[in-house]
Motif scaffolding. Structure first.
Motif, PDB file in Angstrom:
ATOM      1  N   VAL A   1      -2.740 -10.763   1.705  1.00  0.00           N
ATOM      2  CA  VAL A   1      -2.100  -9.705   0.933  1.00  0.00           C
ATOM      3  C   VAL A   1      -2.530  -8.335   1.441  1.00  0.00           C
ATOM      4  O   VAL A   1      -1.695  -7.440   1.681  1.00  0.00           O
ATOM      5  CB  VAL A   1      -2.442  -9.850  -0.563  1.00  0.00           C
ATOM      6  CG1 VAL A   1      -1.858  -8.691  -1.359  1.00  0.00           C
ATOM      7  CG2 VAL A   1      -1.934 -11.181  -1.095  1.00  0.00           C
ATOM      8  N   ASN A   2      -3.818  -8.146   1.636  1.00  0.00           N
ATOM      9  CA  ASN A   2      -4.329  -6.840   2.061  1.00  0.00           C
ATOM     10  C   ASN A   2      -3.850  -6.458   3.449  1.00  0.00           C
ATOM     11  O   ASN A   2      -3.544  -5.282   3.710  1.00  0.00           O
ATOM     12  CB  ASN A   2      -5.855  -6.851   2.026  1.00  0.00           C
ATOM     13  CG  ASN A   2      -6.396  -6.963   0.616  1.00  0.00           C
ATOM     14  OD1 ASN A   2      -5.795  -6.457  -0.319  1.00  0.00           O
ATOM     15  ND2 ASN A   2      -7.520  -7.645   0.456  1.00  0.00           N
ATOM     16  N   HIS A   3      -3.776  -7.427   4.341  1.00  0.00           N
ATOM     17  CA  HIS A   3      -3.268  -7.135   5.679  1.00  0.00           C
ATOM     18  C   HIS A   3      -1.808  -6.704   5.609  1.00  0.00           C
ATOM     19  O   HIS A   3      -1.388  -5.795   6.326  1.00  0.00           O
ATOM     20  CB  HIS A   3      -3.412  -8.372   6.580  1.00  0.00           C
ATOM     21  CG  HIS A   3      -2.804  -8.176   7.938  1.00  0.00           C
ATOM     22  ND1 HIS A   3      -1.518  -8.582   8.231  1.00  0.00           N
ATOM     23  CD2 HIS A   3      -3.289  -7.610   9.072  1.00  0.00           C
ATOM     24  CE1 HIS A   3      -1.247  -8.283   9.488  1.00  0.00           C
ATOM     25  NE2 HIS A   3      -2.299  -7.689  10.013  1.00  0.00           N
ATOM     26  N   GLY A   4      -1.027  -7.342   4.749  1.00  0.00           N
ATOM     27  CA  GLY A   4       0.361  -6.934   4.603  1.00  0.00           C
ATOM     28  C   GLY A   4       0.494  -5.496   4.130  1.00  0.00           C
ATOM     29  O   GLY A   4       1.368  -4.747   4.597  1.00  0.00           O
ATOM     30  N   LEU A   5      -0.370  -5.081   3.220  1.00  0.00           N
ATOM     31  CA  LEU A   5      -0.325  -3.707   2.723  1.00  0.00           C
ATOM     32  C   LEU A   5      -0.755  -2.704   3.785  1.00  0.00           C
ATOM     33  O   LEU A   5      -0.057  -1.714   4.053  1.00  0.00           O
ATOM     34  CB  LEU A   5      -1.233  -3.582   1.496  1.00  0.00           C
ATOM     35  CG  LEU A   5      -0.828  -4.391   0.257  1.00  0.00           C
ATOM     36  CD1 LEU A   5      -1.944  -4.350  -0.781  1.00  0.00           C
ATOM     37  CD2 LEU A   5       0.472  -3.878  -0.333  1.00  0.00           C
TER      38      LEU A   5
ATOM     39  N   GLY B   1       9.882  -9.800  -9.965  1.00  0.00           N
ATOM     40  CA  GLY B   1       8.558 -10.249  -9.542  1.00  0.00           C
ATOM     41  C   GLY B   1       7.508  -9.992 -10.608  1.00  0.00           C
ATOM     42  O   GLY B   1       6.632 -10.842 -10.859  1.00  0.00           O
ATOM     43  N   VAL B   2       7.582  -8.834 -11.250  1.00  0.00           N
ATOM     44  CA  VAL B   2       6.645  -8.531 -12.336  1.00  0.00           C
ATOM     45  C   VAL B   2       6.852  -9.501 -13.494  1.00  0.00           C
ATOM     46  O   VAL B   2       5.881  -9.987 -14.104  1.00  0.00           O
ATOM     47  CB  VAL B   2       6.826  -7.071 -12.801  1.00  0.00           C
ATOM     48  CG1 VAL B   2       6.005  -6.794 -14.055  1.00  0.00           C
ATOM     49  CG2 VAL B   2       6.431  -6.107 -11.685  1.00  0.00           C
ATOM     50  N   ALA B   3       8.106  -9.817 -13.805  1.00  0.00           N
ATOM     51  CA  ALA B   3       8.382 -10.777 -14.880  1.00  0.00           C
ATOM     52  C   ALA B   3       7.814 -12.150 -14.554  1.00  0.00           C
ATOM     53  O   ALA B   3       7.259 -12.836 -15.429  1.00  0.00           O
ATOM     54  CB  ALA B   3       9.893 -10.868 -15.112  1.00  0.00           C
ATOM     55  N   ALA B   4       7.937 -12.564 -13.287  1.00  0.00           N
ATOM     56  CA  ALA B   4       7.357 -13.845 -12.880  1.00  0.00           C
ATOM     57  C   ALA B   4       5.844 -13.822 -13.009  1.00  0.00           C
ATOM     58  O   ALA B   4       5.225 -14.810 -13.430  1.00  0.00           O
ATOM     59  CB  ALA B   4       7.768 -14.169 -11.439  1.00  0.00           C
ATOM     60  N   LEU B   5       5.225 -12.698 -12.667  1.00  0.00           N
ATOM     61  CA  LEU B   5       3.773 -12.565 -12.809  1.00  0.00           C
ATOM     62  C   LEU B   5       3.360 -12.687 -14.271  1.00  0.00           C
ATOM     63  O   LEU B   5       2.360 -13.347 -14.597  1.00  0.00           O
ATOM     64  CB  LEU B   5       3.325 -11.221 -12.234  1.00  0.00           C
ATOM     65  CG  LEU B   5       1.846 -10.857 -12.412  1.00  0.00           C
ATOM     66  CD1 LEU B   5       0.954 -11.856 -11.685  1.00  0.00           C
ATOM     67  CD2 LEU B   5       1.578  -9.441 -11.903  1.00  0.00           C
ATOM     68  N   LEU B   6       4.119 -12.073 -15.169  1.00  0.00           N
ATOM     69  CA  LEU B   6       3.792 -12.138 -16.594  1.00  0.00           C
ATOM     70  C   LEU B   6       3.982 -13.544 -17.148  1.00  0.00           C
ATOM     71  O   LEU B   6       3.297 -13.947 -18.100  1.00  0.00           O
ATOM     72  CB  LEU B   6       4.659 -11.145 -17.376  1.00  0.00           C
ATOM     73  CG  LEU B   6       4.411  -9.662 -17.061  1.00  0.00           C
ATOM     74  CD1 LEU B   6       5.403  -8.791 -17.817  1.00  0.00           C
ATOM     75  CD2 LEU B   6       2.982  -9.262 -17.384  1.00  0.00           C
ATOM     76  N   ALA B   7       4.916 -14.296 -16.568  1.00  0.00           N
ATOM     77  CA  ALA B   7       5.142 -15.673 -17.024  1.00  0.00           C
ATOM     78  C   ALA B   7       4.141 -16.653 -16.422  1.00  0.00           C
ATOM     79  O   ALA B   7       4.090 -17.814 -16.838  1.00  0.00           O
ATOM     80  CB  ALA B   7       6.572 -16.107 -16.662  1.00  0.00           C
TER      81      ALA B   7
ATOM     82  N   LEU C   1       4.838 -11.567  -4.441  1.00  0.00           N
ATOM     83  CA  LEU C   1       4.756 -10.186  -4.908  1.00  0.00           C
ATOM     84  C   LEU C   1       4.620  -9.209  -3.734  1.00  0.00           C
ATOM     85  O   LEU C   1       5.218  -8.124  -3.738  1.00  0.00           O
ATOM     86  CB  LEU C   1       3.577 -10.028  -5.866  1.00  0.00           C
ATOM     87  CG  LEU C   1       3.708 -10.778  -7.197  1.00  0.00           C
ATOM     88  CD1 LEU C   1       2.419 -10.647  -8.004  1.00  0.00           C
ATOM     89  CD2 LEU C   1       4.883 -10.256  -8.005  1.00  0.00           C
ATOM     90  N   LEU C   2       3.828  -9.588  -2.719  1.00  0.00           N
ATOM     91  CA  LEU C   2       3.725  -8.748  -1.524  1.00  0.00           C
ATOM     92  C   LEU C   2       5.098  -8.549  -0.890  1.00  0.00           C
ATOM     93  O   LEU C   2       5.465  -7.432  -0.496  1.00  0.00           O
ATOM     94  CB  LEU C   2       2.769  -9.393  -0.518  1.00  0.00           C
ATOM     95  CG  LEU C   2       2.705  -8.740   0.870  1.00  0.00           C
ATOM     96  CD1 LEU C   2       2.096  -7.341   0.778  1.00  0.00           C
ATOM     97  CD2 LEU C   2       1.898  -9.612   1.839  1.00  0.00           C
ATOM     98  N   SER C   3       5.879  -9.621  -0.814  1.00  0.00           N
ATOM     99  CA  SER C   3       7.204  -9.551  -0.195  1.00  0.00           C
ATOM    100  C   SER C   3       8.104  -8.572  -0.939  1.00  0.00           C
ATOM    101  O   SER C   3       8.740  -7.698  -0.322  1.00  0.00           O
ATOM    102  CB  SER C   3       7.851 -10.935  -0.176  1.00  0.00           C
ATOM    103  OG  SER C   3       7.035 -11.887   0.480  1.00  0.00           O
TER     104      SER C   3
END
Length: 539
Positions: free
Chosen positions: A365-369, A68-74, A112-114
């Motif tokens: 996103v915030n509600h999920g956290l 997920g982090v790699a996808a964010l960087l791409a 990313l939340l998932s």
């Protein structure tokens, strides 16, 4: 909408979907070990690879976070309104169905939340479901279902083919049904069947809408692609019926008043980790579908239905909060708070301003956290007491100060305290909605007051006052449990003080959505400003 940005040779989204499926398959294929001599329980595994099921599942989940982090960087955050990391392959060409995935900023944020919530759910199940409550052999099946669900969650937020989206929308029901029905509380079968029937009913209506929409489109081997179905010149009546078919399915999933009744039962009976994923992520498919399918595909019908939907959203806000105040079961209480929070999300979506839509996207996103952390903390309390009823607790602050502290911080995030990320999203929703529907925004603010009541009163009953004699030996949260909730609280704090990275992902998609539906990009027409320029209010 087609785009060529963020082209990459690495199929990040497909890797994010396939990897947890591989992990689940590995868990199911682990060979059986030996059984303790004389043990009557066939699940009493004492040796062999299956006893490492938790470690394997956690390793798979952590690799998924890395992907997920790699996808964010791409991903190019400067073009977050475009679908990026795209892949399109023929699937059932004769029916116009494609395997088409790609994410804009909102889709990526939910992906990313998932992947962030899954490892903390696995850690939470380490002891609460890994000892007497759920023997090792059954825990292996539970963790495999969590990984299967991870793949479906990622795929549904990335799907760019309407038929593929529908298939995933329905496929998610399978692991969740078994996670509730096989591993939940004493009324788990009732709760699982109720969840399944509500979801299937909405899904079948949506299927009729999917087929009818395809018949209205250009057809061909890629006839179900969302970009090929956006901007169709539909007859007024047809568009409204199609909108209602999609919206009802999403309202059930959200969950939204009055089709929310499956949620409290499911949350009460499901394991805490299942409730975390169900409410923290899966229910976002409903609001995500409203935002990314209903509004762009049916803009005129969305404006036509908006007054009624906004009214139902406000009812959801107040109704959910009032019922949360009256709950004795902690799981049901958190479930009803989610009904209230989803009302804010829907209000922001159908206010049709760029600020309100961006706020709703960030709110998901915030509600999920925050709600995910609340469910996990309630699970810790229930595991210690053997009960989730508020009346069975009292005075825990004196014996479990760390648990009391993290519960208070997480509860304050649920009431949108400034300094926590939920405040930013709720403020954006209310400010943005005020620009187009002041009455609804003003009434919705009562939900903030009610949230303070149900959070602080619950904390008082659980942790304040004298310690009950039967709770004097209650243990505080340990290192593993701190790793469960610590990262979630840290993210809420970071995004509370510095929300710019997240808002950068959702701002441009919000403006694009508002353009599709013909809404008003300005947040609020503030009477104190003379030049009419209020761009700064959207920051």
């Amino acid at each position: 909408m087609s785009s060529t940005v963020a082209t990459t040779d690495v199929p990040w989204l497909t890797l994010l979907v396939v990897w947890p499926l591989v992990g689940a398959l590995v868990l199911w294929l682990l060979p059986r070990g030996s059984r303790a001599a004389g043990a009557a329980d066939a699940d009493a595994i004492t040796a062999g690879p299956r006893r490492y099921a938790r470690q394997i599942a956690l390793a798979v989940a952590l690799v998924e976070v890395g992907l997920g982090v790699a996808a964010l960087l791409a991903f190019d955050a400067g073009a977050a309104g475009e679908h990026q990391l795209r892949e399109t392959h023929a699937w059932i060409s004769q029916l116009g169905v494609s395997y088409a995935v790609g994410v804009d900023g909102v889709g990526l944020a939910l992906v990313l939340l998932s992947v962030v919530l899954v490892p903390v759910v696995i850690l939470a199940a380490w002891r609460e479901q890994g000892s007497g409550a759920l023997p090792t052999e059954r825990l292996r099946h539970y963790l495999a279902l969590v990984l299967v669900l991870t793949a479906f969650m990622v795929a549904v937020f990335a799907a760019r083919d309407v038929f593929l989206f529908y298939v995933l929308f329905e496929a998610m029901l399978i692991p969740v049904y078994f996670m509730i029905g096989a591993f939940g509380g004493p009324r788990r079968r009732y709760a699982a069947v109720k969840f399944l029937l509500f979801s299937l009913a909405g899904g079948l209506i949506m299927l009729a809408g999917v087929i009818a929409l395809y018949l209205q489109g250009p057809g061909g081997p890629q006839g179900f692609l969302t970009e090929n179905l956006t901007g169709l010149d539909l007859p007024v009546g047809t568009e409204r019926w199609l909108f209602l078919a999609f919206f009802l399915a999403f309202a059930i999933k959200a969950p939204m008043f009055p089709v929310h009744t499956w949620l409290p039962d499911a949350a009460e009976q499901a394991p805490a980790g299942t409730s975390t994923l169900l409410v923290g992520v899966l229910d976002k498919v409903g609001t995500f579908g409203m935002l990314t399918l209903c509004l762009p595909l049916f803009p005129d019908a969305s404006r036509w239905a908006a007054p009624v939907i906004v009214a139902l959203a406000v009812v959801s806000i107040l109704y959910g909060a009032l019922l949360a105040i009256g709950q004795q079961d902690l799981f049901r209480l958190v479930a009803y708070t989610s009904v209230s929070h989803f009302g804010f999300i829907v209000l922001g979506i159908f206010a049709f301003t760029s600020t309100s839509v961006a706020g709703s996207s960030f709110y998901m996103v915030n509600h999920g956290l925050s709600t995910g952390a609340l469910f996990l903390l309630v699970g810790f309390l229930a595991a210690r007491r053997g009960s989730a009823r508020i009346e069975d607790f009292g005075g825990l602050q004196k014996v479990t100060p760390v648990l009391a502290g993290v519960f208070l911080v997480t509860g304050l995030s649920a009431l949108s305290l400034p300094g926590l990320s939920t405040f930013v999203s709720e403020f954006l929703v209310l400010v943005g909605s005020f620009g187009t529907n002041r009455a609804a925004a003003v009434v919705a603010t009562l939900g903030v007051v009610l949230a303070a009541v149900y959070v602080l009163w619950t904390y008082q009953r659980l942790f304040a006052g004298p310690v009950r004699d039967d709770l004097a030996a209650t243990r505080d949260i340990g290192g593993r449990e701190r790793w469960v909730v610590g990262p979630l609280i840290a993210i809420m704090l970071v995004l509370g003080f510095y929300p710019a990275p997240a808002l950068r992902l959702v701002d441009e998609p919000a403006a694009t959505t508002v353009t599709h539906v013909g809404g008003e990009p300005p947040a609020v027409d503030m009477p104190v400003a003379e030049d009419g320029d209020h761009e700064g209010s959207e920051q």
